[in-house]
Design an enzyme around this catalytic site. Structure first.
Site, PDB file in Angstrom:
ATOM      1  N   ASP A   4      -6.173   0.444   1.134  1.00 59.69           N
ATOM      2  CA  ASP A   4      -6.300   0.547   2.590  1.00 59.69           C
ATOM      3  C   ASP A   4      -7.735   0.194   2.965  1.00 59.69           C
ATOM      4  O   ASP A   4      -8.563  -0.130   2.120  1.00 59.69           O
ATOM      5  CB  ASP A   4      -5.887   1.929   3.090  1.00 59.69           C
ATOM      6  CG  ASP A   4      -6.803   3.033   2.602  1.00 59.69           C
ATOM      7  OD1 ASP A   4      -7.890   2.735   2.058  1.00 59.69           O
ATOM      8  OD2 ASP A   4      -6.438   4.203   2.761  1.00 59.69           O
ATOM      9  N   LYS A  24       0.832  -1.209   0.000  1.00 56.00           N
ATOM     10  CA  LYS A  24       0.000   0.000   0.000  1.00 56.00           C
ATOM     11  C   LYS A  24       0.862   1.253   0.000  1.00 56.00           C
ATOM     12  O   LYS A  24       0.627   2.193  -0.787  1.00 56.00           O
ATOM     13  CB  LYS A  24      -0.918  -0.012   1.218  1.00 56.00           C
ATOM     14  CG  LYS A  24      -1.785   1.237   1.359  1.00 56.00           C
ATOM     15  CD  LYS A  24      -2.528   1.246   2.683  1.00 56.00           C
ATOM     16  CE  LYS A  24      -1.580   1.486   3.846  1.00 56.00           C
ATOM     17  NZ  LYS A  24      -2.279   1.610   5.144  1.00 56.00           N
TER      18      LYS A  24
END
Length: 209
Positions: free
Chosen positions: A150, A132
């Site tokens: 996320d 991420k």
């Protein structure tokens, strides 16, 4: 073919209202100068489980203090309550290691390798960077195409029928969901990077980075 996808009308309306601002934000990312990449990396290292606005304030201070060239531990700055960054001690270590190794990191960022290859390299070689965070950093310096997955994004993907429910992500599952999101993006007709900012604007009420 029934994809099982759905794109709620409120999202479609929000995109119609915000698409110019979203496209401008992405253009801003492409205009970030290479000399700013180091601090964009620092921003990304600060953001996990912390507010983006706090990270932006912290990076402003680090720039003023010339953190890239001055040998100090930034943990004491990260821990201040007016712009608190969670896990400030560990993130301070990650920031110092990024500074120490930045010449090598920059060489990879500026190479001709693909966004996916850059992401893989960052995950393997930069402390504090996962899938991420690597995608977030690359997007913020104008290298598009990798998904920033996320919990907020996963929630929206679940509501659109892209995944069943938000889940904990292994690297292989991350890539699997990224591919599903790309198919959904193609189906809706909104580029993945634009959809990311659209989803985030629904969470925060504004388009940040």
């Amino acid at each position: 073919m029934d994809t099982g996808f759905t794109f709620p009308e409120e999202l479609r309306e929000a995109y119609q209202k915000q698409h110019i601002e979203i496209k401008q934000k992405l253009e801003d990312f492409t205009n970030v100068k290479p000399e700013e990449y180091f601090y964009e990396l620092c921003f990304t290292l600060c953001t996990p489980q912390s507010k983006a606005k706090n990270a932006i304030r912290v990076i402003g201070i680090l720039k003023e203090m010339n953190f890239k060239n001055e040998m100090f531990n930034p943990a004491e700055i990260l821990r201040l309550p007016e712009h608190y960054i969670r896990f400030h001690n560990q993130k301070g270590i990650s920031l110092m290691q990024a500074r120490q190794n930045y010449a090598t990191i920059e060489q990879e960022i500026l190479s001709s390798s693909s966004a996916y290859q850059k992401r893989e390299w960052l995950v393997r070689n930069v402390r504090g960077i996962g899938m991420k965070e690597a995608a977030h950093f690359l997007r913020n310096i104008g290298i598009f195409g990798t998904a920033i997955l996320d919990r907020h994004i996963l929630k929206h993907l679940a509501s659109c029928g892209v995944i069943d429910a938000p889940v904990s992500l292994s690297p292989s599952l991350y890539i699997e969901i990224e591919k599903k999101w790309q198919k959904f993006s193609d189906w809706v007709g909104i580029p993945l990077d634009e959809m990311d900012l659209l989803f985030w604007s629904q969470e925060t009420g504004e388009i940040l980075k």
